[in-house]
Every structure is written in C-alpha cells, then in structure tokens.
Design a protein around this motif. Structure first.
Motif, PDB file in Angstrom:
ATOM      1  N   CYS A   1      46.197  19.565  47.891  1.00 26.71           N
ATOM      2  CA  CYS A   1      46.772  20.580  48.780  1.00 26.71           C
ATOM      3  C   CYS A   1      45.672  21.554  49.170  1.00 26.71           C
ATOM      4  O   CYS A   1      44.923  22.025  48.309  1.00 26.71           O
ATOM      5  N   THR A   2      45.584  21.877  50.434  1.00 27.85           N
ATOM      6  CA  THR A   2      44.570  22.808  50.917  1.00 27.85           C
ATOM      7  C   THR A   2      45.219  23.881  51.782  1.00 27.85           C
ATOM      8  O   THR A   2      46.158  23.607  52.528  1.00 27.85           O
ATOM      9  N   GLY A   3      44.703  25.087  51.663  1.00 25.50           N
ATOM     10  CA  GLY A   3      45.129  26.191  52.510  1.00 25.50           C
ATOM     11  C   GLY A   3      43.917  26.827  53.164  1.00 25.50           C
ATOM     12  O   GLY A   3      42.959  27.184  52.467  1.00 25.50           O
ATOM     13  N   SER A   4      43.922  26.947  54.477  1.00 17.35           N
ATOM     14  CA  SER A   4      42.755  27.460  55.190  1.00 17.35           C
ATOM     15  C   SER A   4      43.081  28.783  55.867  1.00 17.35           C
ATOM     16  O   SER A   4      44.238  29.162  56.031  1.00 17.35           O
ATOM     17  N   MET A   5      42.040  29.453  56.291  1.00 13.62           N
ATOM     18  CA  MET A   5      42.196  30.780  56.873  1.00 13.62           C
ATOM     19  C   MET A   5      42.558  30.739  58.347  1.00 13.62           C
ATOM     20  O   MET A   5      42.606  31.782  59.000  1.00 13.62           O
ATOM     21  N   ASP A   6      42.827  29.529  58.883  1.00 13.84           N
ATOM     22  CA  ASP A   6      43.443  29.435  60.203  1.00 13.84           C
ATOM     23  C   ASP A   6      44.954  29.280  60.082  1.00 13.84           C
ATOM     24  O   ASP A   6      45.633  29.011  61.074  1.00 13.84           O
ATOM     25  N   GLY A   7      45.487  29.433  58.849  1.00 13.72           N
ATOM     26  CA  GLY A   7      46.925  29.364  58.617  1.00 13.72           C
ATOM     27  C   GLY A   7      47.467  27.972  58.416  1.00 13.72           C
ATOM     28  O   GLY A   7      48.688  27.776  58.391  1.00 13.72           O
ATOM     29  N   LEU A   8      46.588  26.973  58.245  1.00 13.73           N
ATOM     30  CA  LEU A   8      47.002  25.571  58.166  1.00 13.73           C
ATOM     31  C   LEU A   8      47.095  25.110  56.716  1.00 13.73           C
ATOM     32  O   LEU A   8      46.171  25.318  55.922  1.00 13.73           O
ATOM     33  N   LEU A   9      48.214  24.478  56.374  1.00 15.01           N
ATOM     34  CA  LEU A   9      48.410  23.845  55.066  1.00 15.01           C
ATOM     35  C   LEU A   9      48.415  22.336  55.256  1.00 15.01           C
ATOM     36  O   LEU A   9      49.084  21.819  56.151  1.00 15.01           O
ATOM     37  N   LYS A  10      47.692  21.638  54.406  1.00 15.86           N
ATOM     38  CA  LYS A  10      47.648  20.184  54.466  1.00 15.86           C
ATOM     39  C   LYS A  10      47.793  19.600  53.064  1.00 15.86           C
ATOM     40  O   LYS A  10      47.357  20.206  52.079  1.00 15.86           O
ATOM     41  N   VAL A  11      48.414  18.420  53.003  1.00 11.27           N
ATOM     42  CA  VAL A  11      48.454  17.630  51.778  1.00 11.27           C
ATOM     43  C   VAL A  11      47.810  16.285  52.084  1.00 11.27           C
ATOM     44  O   VAL A  11      48.207  15.589  53.025  1.00 11.27           O
ATOM     45  N   TRP A  12      46.793  15.935  51.270  1.00 18.57           N
ATOM     46  CA  TRP A  12      46.059  14.693  51.427  1.00 18.57           C
ATOM     47  C   TRP A  12      46.344  13.768  50.251  1.00 18.57           C
ATOM     48  O   TRP A  12      46.514  14.229  49.120  1.00 18.57           O
ATOM     49  N   ARG A  13      46.369  12.474  50.521  1.00 17.24           N
ATOM     50  CA  ARG A  13      46.408  11.486  49.440  1.00 17.24           C
ATOM     51  C   ARG A  13      45.111  10.686  49.489  1.00 17.24           C
ATOM     52  O   ARG A  13      44.768  10.089  50.512  1.00 17.24           O
ATOM     53  N   VAL A  14      44.406  10.707  48.374  1.00 19.25           N
ATOM     54  CA  VAL A  14      43.120  10.026  48.278  1.00 19.25           C
ATOM     55  C   VAL A  14      43.239   8.927  47.238  1.00 19.25           C
ATOM     56  O   VAL A  14      43.667   9.179  46.104  1.00 19.25           O
ATOM     57  N   LYS A  15      42.880   7.719  47.611  1.00 23.41           N
ATOM     58  CA  LYS A  15      42.873   6.593  46.691  1.00 23.41           C
ATOM     59  C   LYS A  15      41.432   6.191  46.439  1.00 23.41           C
ATOM     60  O   LYS A  15      40.699   5.834  47.368  1.00 23.41           O
ATOM     61  N   CYS A  16      41.017   6.292  45.184  1.00 20.15           N
ATOM     62  CA  CYS A  16      39.654   5.945  44.794  1.00 20.15           C
ATOM     63  C   CYS A  16      39.666   4.500  44.306  1.00 20.15           C
ATOM     64  O   CYS A  16      40.196   4.208  43.233  1.00 20.15           O
ATOM     65  N   ASN A  17      39.094   3.627  45.087  1.00 20.43           N
ATOM     66  CA  ASN A  17      39.254   2.196  44.861  1.00 20.43           C
ATOM     67  C   ASN A  17      38.624   1.707  43.571  1.00 20.43           C
ATOM     68  O   ASN A  17      39.092   0.746  42.974  1.00 20.43           O
ATOM     69  N   ASN A  18      37.544   2.368  43.146  1.00 19.34           N
ATOM     70  CA  ASN A  18      36.815   1.871  41.979  1.00 19.34           C
ATOM     71  C   ASN A  18      37.028   2.721  40.740  1.00 19.34           C
ATOM     72  O   ASN A  18      36.335   2.556  39.748  1.00 19.34           O
ATOM     73  N   THR A  19      37.975   3.666  40.784  1.00 17.77           N
ATOM     74  CA  THR A  19      38.149   4.585  39.668  1.00 17.77           C
ATOM     75  C   THR A  19      39.616   4.699  39.319  1.00 17.77           C
ATOM     76  O   THR A  19      40.459   4.936  40.187  1.00 17.77           O
ATOM     77  N   ARG A  20      39.915   4.583  38.039  1.00 13.14           N
ATOM     78  CA  ARG A  20      41.267   4.774  37.546  1.00 13.14           C
ATOM     79  C   ARG A  20      41.364   6.181  36.951  1.00 13.14           C
ATOM     80  O   ARG A  20      40.491   6.598  36.181  1.00 13.14           O
ATOM     81  N   LEU A  21      42.408   6.917  37.310  1.00 11.61           N
ATOM     82  CA  LEU A  21      42.539   8.296  36.851  1.00 11.61           C
ATOM     83  C   LEU A  21      42.771   8.354  35.359  1.00 11.61           C
ATOM     84  O   LEU A  21      43.537   7.568  34.801  1.00 11.61           O
ATOM     85  N   LYS A  22      42.121   9.297  34.727  1.00  8.03           N
ATOM     86  CA  LYS A  22      42.351   9.546  33.317  1.00  8.03           C
ATOM     87  C   LYS A  22      43.589  10.409  33.133  1.00  8.03           C
ATOM     88  O   LYS A  22      43.908  11.242  33.972  1.00  8.03           O
ATOM     89  N   SER A  23      44.261  10.236  32.027  1.00  2.00           N
ATOM     90  CA  SER A  23      45.442  11.071  31.740  1.00  2.00           C
ATOM     91  C   SER A  23      45.006  12.493  31.463  1.00  2.00           C
ATOM     92  O   SER A  23      44.020  12.732  30.761  1.00  2.00           O
TER      93      SER A  23
END
Length: 430
Positions: free
Chosen positions: A399-421
């Motif tokens: 989630c990102t909030g910028s000073m132009d008043g814009l909120l965005k939610v991004w989904r990033v998939k890292c193909n070679n990395t498995r998330l740690k708990s």
C-alpha cells in the motif's frame, strides 16, 4: 486567533514539492566500504538491480480530495490513512473501499499507529488523539477516547495531591479562590513540560510495556503510558529535528536531521531513567528521514535525503549495531521504509516506490519499481497476500500513499523467492 495558530502550525510541517519529471534513470545498487570500529568486518558487496525476477500490478487505486497523504497504517484487512485534512479514512483491503472515518477539529494527520484495540493519530497541533477499536457483529467500531496530553487531568490530580510526579519540587497550598489562579499557572507550566513544541513526526508502540512514543521536530522523544495517557519521560534525543523512530527488542532507535541514528536501551520496568543512550550510528553526513527493522529485528535500515539506504546489523549484545553498507536506487530523498518477510520497500520524493530483496549473503537487489505517481511517496505498508486469503506464498501486497493524494495497492509476485513466515497478522508502517 485560532486560524492564525493553525496557519503557523501548517507552515512548520515539512512538505515536498510535487515533481513532474517522469524520466527517472534506474540506478544500480552501489556498495560502499566504510571505516568501522571492528577492522575485521567488511560490508558485503551489493548486486545490481534485477527487475526480471518479479511481476507486479496495481490492483487498486483511489484518490480523494483531502490533499496530501501523510500517514498510513495497516492492521489485518483494514488500512487507515491520514492527510492534510482533518479526516482519517478507513479502507477495506485490498479493494480499497472506504468503510469509515475518524474526524477531529484539527488538520494534518502526520502519523498513525494501530493496535488490536486502539488507534493513535498525531496531528499538526502537536497532540495525539486516541480512539478505541473493537468489532461488533463483524463490524469494526471506533469511539473517541482522549487527547494526549491531558493537561486538565494533570492539574486536577496535582491540586488534589494524587499526582506529584511532574512538579514534585514545587510546594504550595491551594485554598479557596487561590485554587483557580494556581491551576492556570500550572496549566501553562505543564504545557511547556509535556506538550511537544513542534509538530510530531513519528509514533511507535510498545504494547508489552504499555508505552507509546512520539518523536518531534522539537528534537525530543516523549514516552507516554497508554493506561493513563501520562508522559513519564522526555528524551532530549538529538541536536536537530527527529524524523523517525522504530522499536526493536528492548531498544528504541531514533533518526534525525543531524545525520545520525541513536540507540536507546529500554530500562522497563526498573531503572531510574527509563531509557539510556548506548551508541550513535552515523549516516555519512546525510539527514536520516525514515527507519525500519526487518521482521526479526536483526537489520536496521535508514533512508536518507541523498537517496541512499544505509543498514546496520545487530551485534551479540543488546543495543550493539554494526554498520554493514548502503545501496541506492532512488534519485531523491527516501521518505518512508517498511519491511515484510525478506523484503524491504522504500518510497521516495522521486515519485517511485522500490521493492528490494535481501539474500542470505546480505546482498540487496531491486526487484520492482512502482510508478504512476505525480508526487512524493510519503507512507507505505506491506504484507503477504496470504493475509487476505489471496495470492500465494510468493506474493506480497504493498500500500502506498503519495503527496498528490493518490492511494494505490500493488501485488508483487517474486518468481524466485518464497516468503518467510513473519508470525503476525498485524502490520504497521515504519
């Protein structure tokens, strides 16, 4: 008079000009060998960014006419955003549908911290508002509780003899019509001793010790007890404005425009001084604007105005940190940092956010550059997609909030990395 005071406060709050130049070169990560107190230690070399190891997309985007987005906090499946208006908006993740508001008469919500049952928000008038947070029949409810500091409560407690912790060197007898005059005198003194004299820049919670911290541009950190909302300590921390604080295991870290990060040991519950300064970490002559720790607390990151991110490794003793290196991808100041699993996310005044991965050898690589903003990115939050019962163990939401008043939610998939708990469903902005 109130309008004049409010305008003065707004002038004191740091703002950044919106940058229109969108042709930003992708710089390679750079390693810098620095002198260290331990001559046997050598910082790891850092690899070049590899932007082919991940795929990412914007899954939600929303803009409200509230002005600049100054603060952001995420707890479970809800996001709280503060802006230059007097409204804190509550959003349902990941679709970013608005599901509530917290209002106050004061504008400029500069920092937010959220726990399971409380919401703390710092405003441009140097005060903190507190709301309770609970769920009733599946709906999250908020009730305004208090404002910190509680000046009137301190004065009444002192006059009645119940609290002598603040002005214990002053003795007097409050009798009859003299009581009102004494109360007015004490209120003015207590405001000087308890309230920040410049805007608050950062908040941090230590729920196990019933503490919330506030850092300010007045160069101090104040320590508040959550149970009764009283100030129990004022730390004269730096020689320049403090921009960020973050908590580790028994440790408080503070970052300042004096180009240093200071380490403070917590002495709870015993100790005459609740916090003791243990060491100072220089950031190579660049003001430090933001801090974050990796999830296990072993790596401390500091984002600076020159676009570099410095990092330190935790030593074998409590409060001991060792400089490990720096890397750069942003062309302007790094304004916010957060971490999730084995990733670091950075937001910058160059109107981009970057996702960095750190491998087992301590090498940092940029795996994604998030664009689409016309203003500096002031606030961030990140968490695994599995928290929302979506995605897989290789995906994270940002989630990102910028000073132009814009909120965005991004989904990033890292193909070679498995998330740690990371062992928690609650994630806070740092």
């Amino acid at each position: 008079m109130e309008a004049t005071e409010e305008s003065a406060v707004l002038r004191n709050v740091i703002s950044f000009a919106i940058r229109e130049n969108r042709n930003i070169n992708l710089l390679r990560s750079i390693s810098f060998k620095q002198e260290h107190s331990d001559p046997s230690f050598t910082p790891p070399r850092l690899s070049s960014p590899s932007l082919t190891d991940s795929t990412y997309k914007c899954i939600s985007s929303v803009i409200k006419m509230d002005g600049q987005i100054l603060s952001l906090a995420v707890s479970n499946t809800m996001a709280y955003t503060g802006s230059s208006s007097n409204v804190i908006r509550i959003w349902k993740l990941p679709e970013m549908t608005e599901c509530g508001q917290l209002k106050s008469k004061t504008k400029m919500v500069v920092a937010i911290e959220v726990s399971d049952d409380r919401v703390f928000a710092a405003y441009g008038d140097c005060k903190i508002r507190v709301w309770s947070r609970g769920t009733c029949r599946g709906v999250t409810k908020h009730v305004r509780l208090a404002t910190i500091p509680k000046i009137g409560g301190y004065v009444r407690s002192y006059i009645s003899g119940k609290d002598k912790t603040v002005l214990d060197e002053i003795s007097f007898v409050a009798v009859g019509h003299y009581e009102y005059a004494i109360e007015r005198f004490l209120k003015s003194r207590l405001k000087m001793n308890m309230k920040h004299m410049a805007p608050i820049s950062s908040l941090a919670m230590n729920l196990s010790d019933d503490i919330i911290y506030s850092a300010s541009l007045d160069k101090t950190v104040k320590v508040w007890r959550i149970s009764d909302l009283k100030c129990i300590e004022t730390i004269q921390a730096h020689s320049a404005p403090i921009n960020a604080i973050v908590l580790g295991e028994g440790i408080l870290y503070t970052a300042s425009d004096d180009a240093t990060v200071k380490v403070w040991r917590q002495n709870f519950p015993s100790g005459h001084r609740p916090h003791t300064h243990t060491m100072t970490l220089p950031a190579k002559y660049s003001p430090v604007k933001t801090l974050t720790l990796n999830p296990d607390g072993r790596v401390l990151y500091g984002g600076c105005t020159d676009g570099f991110i410095h990092y330190w490794l935790r030593g074998s003793f409590v409060g001991q940190m060792q400089y490990a290196g720096s890397f750069r991808g942003h062309t302007h100041a790094v304004m916010c940092l957060t971490s999730v699993a084995n990733f670091l996310v950075s937001g910058s005044a160059d109107s981009t956010a970057r996702l960095w991965s750190r491998d087992n050898n301590g090498i940092h690589s940029c795996v994604a550059v998030l664009r689409g903003y016309r203003g500096p990115i002031r606030s961030l939050a990140a968490f695994p997609s599995l928290v929302l019962d979506e995605g897989d163990d290789k995906s994270i939401n940002i989630c990102t909030g910028s000073m132009d008043g814009l909120l965005k939610v991004w989904r990033v998939k890292c193909n070679n990395t498995r998330l740690k708990s990371i062992g928690s469903n609650n994630f806070q902005v740092n």
